[in-house]
Every structure is written in structure tokens, then in C-alpha cells.
Design a protein around this motif. Structure first.
Motif, short mmCIF file in Angstrom:
data_model
loop_
_atom_site.label_atom_id
_atom_site.label_comp_id
_atom_site.label_asym_id
_atom_site.label_seq_id
_atom_site.Cartn_x
_atom_site.Cartn_y
_atom_site.Cartn_z
N TRP A 32 41.59 48.77 50.99
CA TRP A 32 41.89 49.45 49.72
C TRP A 32 40.83 49.08 48.70
O TRP A 32 40.27 47.97 48.73
CB TRP A 32 43.28 49.08 49.24
CG TRP A 32 44.35 49.68 50.09
CD1 TRP A 32 44.88 49.14 51.23
CD2 TRP A 32 44.97 50.94 49.90
NE1 TRP A 32 45.80 50.01 51.75
CE2 TRP A 32 45.90 51.11 50.96
CE3 TRP A 32 44.86 51.95 48.94
CZ2 TRP A 32 46.69 52.25 51.09
CZ3 TRP A 32 45.65 53.07 49.06
CH2 TRP A 32 46.55 53.21 50.13
N GLU A 33 40.57 50.02 47.79
CA GLU A 33 39.56 49.79 46.75
C GLU A 33 39.85 50.69 45.56
O GLU A 33 40.67 51.61 45.63
CB GLU A 33 38.16 50.09 47.30
CG GLU A 33 37.93 51.55 47.64
CD GLU A 33 36.54 51.83 48.19
OE1 GLU A 33 35.72 50.89 48.30
OE2 GLU A 33 36.26 53.00 48.51
N HIS A 72 29.05 40.59 45.16
CA HIS A 72 29.69 40.13 46.40
C HIS A 72 28.77 40.42 47.58
O HIS A 72 28.24 41.52 47.70
CB HIS A 72 31.03 40.83 46.62
CG HIS A 72 31.77 40.28 47.80
ND1 HIS A 72 32.51 39.13 47.73
CD2 HIS A 72 31.83 40.69 49.08
CE1 HIS A 72 33.03 38.87 48.92
NE2 HIS A 72 32.62 39.80 49.75
N GLU A 73 28.62 39.40 48.44
CA GLU A 73 27.78 39.56 49.62
C GLU A 73 28.66 39.68 50.86
O GLU A 73 29.40 38.76 51.20
CB GLU A 73 26.83 38.37 49.76
CG GLU A 73 25.77 38.60 50.80
CD GLU A 73 24.65 37.58 50.74
OE1 GLU A 73 24.03 37.35 51.80
OE2 GLU A 73 24.38 37.02 49.67
N ALA A 115 39.40 45.44 49.75
CA ALA A 115 38.02 45.06 50.03
C ALA A 115 37.71 43.83 49.18
O ALA A 115 38.12 43.75 48.02
CB ALA A 115 37.07 46.21 49.68
N GLU A 116 37.00 42.87 49.75
CA GLU A 116 36.80 41.58 49.09
C GLU A 116 36.16 41.70 47.71
O GLU A 116 36.52 40.96 46.79
CB GLU A 116 35.98 40.65 49.97
CG GLU A 116 36.73 40.17 51.20
CD GLU A 116 35.86 39.31 52.09
OE1 GLU A 116 34.97 38.61 51.57
OE2 GLU A 116 36.09 39.33 53.32
N ALA A 117 35.20 42.59 47.53
CA ALA A 117 34.52 42.72 46.24
C ALA A 117 35.48 43.21 45.15
O ALA A 117 35.27 42.91 43.97
CB ALA A 117 33.34 43.67 46.35
N ASP A 118 36.52 43.94 45.52
CA ASP A 118 37.46 44.47 44.54
C ASP A 118 38.48 43.43 44.07
O ASP A 118 39.11 43.60 43.02
CB ASP A 118 38.22 45.68 45.11
CG ASP A 118 37.35 46.91 45.21
OD1 ASP A 118 37.53 47.81 44.38
OD2 ASP A 118 36.48 46.98 46.09
N LEU A 119 38.68 42.36 44.84
CA LEU A 119 39.71 41.38 44.49
C LEU A 119 39.53 40.73 43.12
O LEU A 119 40.49 40.65 42.35
CB LEU A 119 39.83 40.31 45.59
CG LEU A 119 40.59 40.76 46.83
CD1 LEU A 119 40.46 39.71 47.93
CD2 LEU A 119 42.05 41.04 46.51
N PRO A 120 38.33 40.24 42.76
CA PRO A 120 38.18 39.65 41.42
C PRO A 120 38.45 40.67 40.31
O PRO A 120 38.96 40.32 39.24
CB PRO A 120 36.73 39.17 41.38
CG PRO A 120 36.29 39.09 42.79
CD PRO A 120 37.10 40.10 43.54
#
Length: 130
Positions: A32-33, A72-73, A115-120
Motif C-alpha cells: 500500500w502507498e 529511502h533506499e 511500502a517502506e518509504a511511505d511508513l515515516p
């Protein structure tokens, strides 16, 4: 590794927020994003997010506020994700790239597989209003 600048929008539909699910054929399948996309050359962040939302979702939005960008990498690429809060203005929502969407409140959003970049961005948003 080059950093790809990408915008995303936290879109308010009255008291609900739009989240979209990546298709099985996209990078990060079924995550999800917040919808958005890559900034093209000579394009501003706001021009980009409005264009991407129309191209991906067939809707028009009004930008409200820029939130804190996230770098995010992932294993194969690196992005700078530039988030905006926005309000839905017009158009019939049609998914052109994603496989699913949800209109949810903040608590429901926290339960999705992001998606990890969206978490913060999600974490910052839950404490921020338009």
C-alpha cells in the motif's frame, strides 16, 4: 546509487483518506502507498503530483500542505519521497496502475501493509491535520 525524486499525495475525501495498493506487476507488489510518481525534468513538485494523480487515478486535487520528505533506499533503487496533503476536487476515481484502493480513517490506514518509504510519512500524518 542515484536518488529518484518522487511525489505522493495524502488525499482527503471528506473524512476519509485514500490509499492505493500496488499491482502484482509493479515494483513492491501489493504494498500500500499514497499515490504519486516521479518528477519529470523541468516540472515542479506540485505540477508533478497533480499530473501523476490525474494520470493514475483520473481525479483532480487541491494541494494543502507539504510534509517532511523521506529518503529511502530499497535494494535496487533509492527514492526521495515528497509528500503533500491534498483534498479531492473532482473526477471519477479510476485505477490505471494500482490493483485496489481504500478510503479509510487514520486507524484503518495504520493496519495496512505499506511500502517502506511511505511508513515515516504515514507516521507523521497521523499526528497532522490538513
Amino acid at each position: 546509487m542515484k536518488t529518484i525524486p518522487v511525489t505522493c499525495a495524502i488525499i482527503h475525501f471528506d473524512d476519509k483518506i485514500l490509499a492505493v495498493q500496488r499491482s502484482e506487476t509493479m515494483k513492491l507488489p501489493l504494498k500500500w502507498e499514497f499515490a504519486g510518481g516521479k518528477i519529470e525534468s523541468e516540472e515542479s513538485e506540485i505540477e508533478c503530483i497533480k499530473r501523476e494523480i490525474f494520470e493514475e487515478l483520473n481525479i483532480k486535487i487541491e494541494i494543502k500542505k507539504r510534509l517532511t520528505p523521506v529518503v529511502h533506499e530499497y535494494p535496487n533503487f533509492k527514492i526521495q519521497l515528497i509528500p503533500f496533503t491534498a483534498e479531492y476536487l473532482s473526477g471519477e476515481l479510476k485505477l490505471r496502475e494500482h490493483c485496489n484502493f481504500i478510503l479509510a480513517d487514520k486507524k484503518e490506514l495504520m493496519g495496512l501493509d505499506w511500502a517502506e518509504a511511505d511508513l515515516p510519512i504515514l507516521n507523521e500524518f497521523v499526528g497532522v491535520s490538513i
